[in-house]
Design a protein around this motif. Structure first.
Motif, short mmCIF file in Angstrom:
data_model
loop_
_atom_site.label_atom_id
_atom_site.label_comp_id
_atom_site.label_asym_id
_atom_site.label_seq_id
_atom_site.Cartn_x
_atom_site.Cartn_y
_atom_site.Cartn_z
N LEU A 106 0.99 -0.97 0.06
CA LEU A 106 -0.12 0.11 0.02
C LEU A 106 0.83 1.13 0.00
CD1 LEU A 106 -2.85 -0.93 2.72
CD2 LEU A 106 -3.11 -0.51 0.23
N ASN A 107 1.94 1.21 0.92
CA ASN A 107 2.70 2.31 1.00
C ASN A 107 3.61 2.57 -0.44
OD1 ASN A 107 2.19 3.55 3.54
ND2 ASN A 107 3.46 1.79 4.42
N ASP A 108 3.86 1.46 -1.15
CA ASP A 108 4.68 1.63 -2.14
C ASP A 108 3.61 2.44 -3.44
OD1 ASP A 108 6.77 1.46 -3.89
OD2 ASP A 108 6.12 -0.68 -4.80
N ILE A 109 2.65 1.99 -3.43
CA ILE A 109 1.70 2.47 -4.51
C ILE A 109 1.34 3.84 -4.46
CG2 ILE A 109 -0.84 2.38 -5.35
CD1 ILE A 109 -0.89 -0.71 -4.26
N ARG A 110 1.24 4.31 -2.88
CA ARG A 110 1.07 5.67 -2.60
C ARG A 110 2.34 6.40 -2.96
NH1 ARG A 110 -2.72 6.85 1.52
NH2 ARG A 110 -4.84 6.57 0.62
N ALA A 111 3.32 5.79 -2.61
CA ALA A 111 4.62 6.52 -2.92
C ALA A 111 5.03 6.88 -4.45
CB ALA A 111 5.79 5.77 -2.32
N LYS A 112 4.46 5.90 -5.19
CA LYS A 112 4.74 6.12 -6.44
C LYS A 112 3.50 6.99 -7.24
CE LYS A 112 7.68 2.48 -7.50
NZ LYS A 112 7.85 1.75 -6.36
N GLY A 113 2.63 7.53 -6.34
CA GLY A 113 1.77 8.50 -6.78
C GLY A 113 0.38 7.97 -7.53
N MET A 114 0.19 6.78 -6.97
CA MET A 114 -1.23 6.09 -7.56
C MET A 114 -2.09 6.06 -6.31
SD MET A 114 -0.25 3.29 -10.34
CE MET A 114 1.00 2.42 -9.49
N LYS A 115 -3.53 5.75 -6.71
CA LYS A 115 -4.58 5.63 -5.69
C LYS A 115 -4.42 3.92 -5.34
CE LYS A 115 -6.46 9.71 -5.35
NZ LYS A 115 -6.64 10.33 -4.53
N THR A 116 -4.87 3.63 -4.08
CA THR A 116 -4.97 2.30 -3.39
C THR A 116 -6.08 1.75 -3.68
OG1 THR A 116 -4.77 3.00 -1.42
CG2 THR A 116 -2.55 2.78 -2.28
N GLY A 117 -6.23 0.53 -4.20
CA GLY A 117 -7.53 -0.15 -4.02
C GLY A 117 -7.03 -1.67 -3.54
N ILE A 118 -8.08 -2.23 -2.84
CA ILE A 118 -7.90 -3.70 -2.53
C ILE A 118 -9.16 -4.43 -2.84
CG2 ILE A 118 -7.80 -5.04 -0.47
CD1 ILE A 118 -5.47 -3.40 -0.50
N ALA A 119 -9.00 -5.70 -3.68
CA ALA A 119 -10.00 -6.46 -4.04
C ALA A 119 -9.97 -7.52 -3.24
CB ALA A 119 -9.60 -6.80 -5.50
N LEU A 120 -11.33 -8.13 -2.97
CA LEU A 120 -11.81 -9.46 -2.57
C LEU A 120 -12.43 -10.43 -3.33
CD1 LEU A 120 -11.38 -7.02 -0.11
CD2 LEU A 120 -13.03 -8.44 1.05
N LYS A 121 -11.79 -11.42 -3.19
CA LYS A 121 -12.71 -12.41 -4.30
C LYS A 121 -13.83 -12.95 -3.57
CE LYS A 121 -9.01 -15.46 -6.14
NZ LYS A 121 -8.63 -16.88 -5.98
N PRO A 122 -14.86 -13.49 -4.09
CA PRO A 122 -16.17 -13.84 -3.61
C PRO A 122 -16.00 -14.60 -2.08
CG PRO A 122 -16.35 -14.13 -5.86
CD PRO A 122 -15.08 -13.90 -5.46
N GLY A 123 -15.05 -15.49 -2.00
CA GLY A 123 -14.84 -16.27 -0.83
C GLY A 123 -14.33 -15.56 0.08
N THR A 124 -13.65 -14.51 0.01
CA THR A 124 -12.79 -13.51 0.92
C THR A 124 -13.68 -12.85 1.83
OG1 THR A 124 -11.11 -13.61 -0.64
CG2 THR A 124 -10.83 -12.30 1.47
N GLN A 125 -13.64 -12.95 2.97
CA GLN A 125 -14.33 -11.97 3.97
C GLN A 125 -13.61 -10.77 4.38
OE1 GLN A 125 -17.56 -12.95 4.37
NE2 GLN A 125 -17.03 -14.82 3.27
#
Ligand code: DX5
Ligand code: ZN
Length: 223
Positions: A106-125
């Motif tokens: 997450l920190n790396d994505i932000r440091a490179k200047g992009m927005k962060t997103g987290i995806a969850l598969k259907p079986g992931t709570q």
């Protein structure tokens, strides 16, 4: 106030004229372009990667590219996707079970200047690690998959709305994205649960009138 965002997935576009189809869908009222990157390992399909994103960026300068990374090693592609013109980088939480790796990425994505997103598969709570990231302000968007990732044109899983509802209740301003089988026919279910970022591939590109599909989707989320 959170914004309604319609993000057509170009996986259902004609890939031989990706630039034209992407421009068209923006003209027809879309806000973002959703780009599905697949590695044939995290999901049983291959799509495209940074070189294609770059070609698209060369032709479209000012639109948010929402990169959905369905890859087993998301930390390997942050730099390349940023250089290619990615705006948001969404990786799957299943690929980073260790907290240090999750927060590091997450920190790396932000440091490179992009927005962060987290995806969850259907079986992931929803998990404590995810909630912790949101509370710490490190996560710009959560993507709730409403099909098993890998292919366009699958059936929408309405039971995933439970997760959308919980996120919306706990984080009123968070960008909550849904992806998979979303169409004009089921947009009210998604709207009612509280999602505000709508991905749709076949629901837009195979609709007889994509402009109308985007309009109806937006109206449903707005109301
Ligand atoms: C599926 C992808 C989706 C896909 C959606 O793994 O993440 O973005 O293109 O396609 P539809 O809207 O047709 O289900
Ligand atoms: Zn996607």
């Amino acid at each position: 106030m959170r914004k309604t965002i319609i993000a057509p997935s170009v996986l259902s576009a004609n890939l031989s004229c990706l630039l034209e189809d992407s421009r068209n869908v923006i003209d027809q009222g879309a806000d973002w372009i959703h780009l599905d990157v697949m590695d044939g390992h995290f999901v049983p399909n291959l799509s495209f990667g940074p070189p294609v994103i770059k070609s698209l960026r060369d032709g479209i300068s000012d639109v948010f590219f929402d990169c959905h990374m369905m890859v087993s090693h998301p930390w390997n592609w942050v730099e390349a996707v940023k250089k290619a013109g990615g705006s948001g980088y969404t990786f799957h939480i299943e690929t980073t079970p260790e907290e240090s790796q999750f927060f590091g990425l997450l920190n790396d994505i932000r440091a490179k200047g992009m927005k962060t997103g987290i995806a969850l598969k259907p079986g992931t709570q929803l998990s404590e690690m995810l909630y912790d990231g949101i509370r710490r302000g490190l996560i710009d968007m959560v993507l709730i998959m409403t099909v098993e990732p890998g292919f366009s044109g699958q059936k929408f899983m309405a039971d995933m709305m439970e997760k959308v509802r919980s996120l919306r209740r706990d984080f009123p301003e968070l960008n909550v994205e849904v992806d998979g089988g979303v169409k004009v026919e089921n947009i009210d279910i998604v709207a009612d649960a509280g999602a505000n970022v709508i991905v749709s591939a076949t629901g837009v590109f195979e609709h007889p009138n994509p402009r109308e599909a985007i309009r109806v989707m937006r109206e449903s989320i707005d109301s």
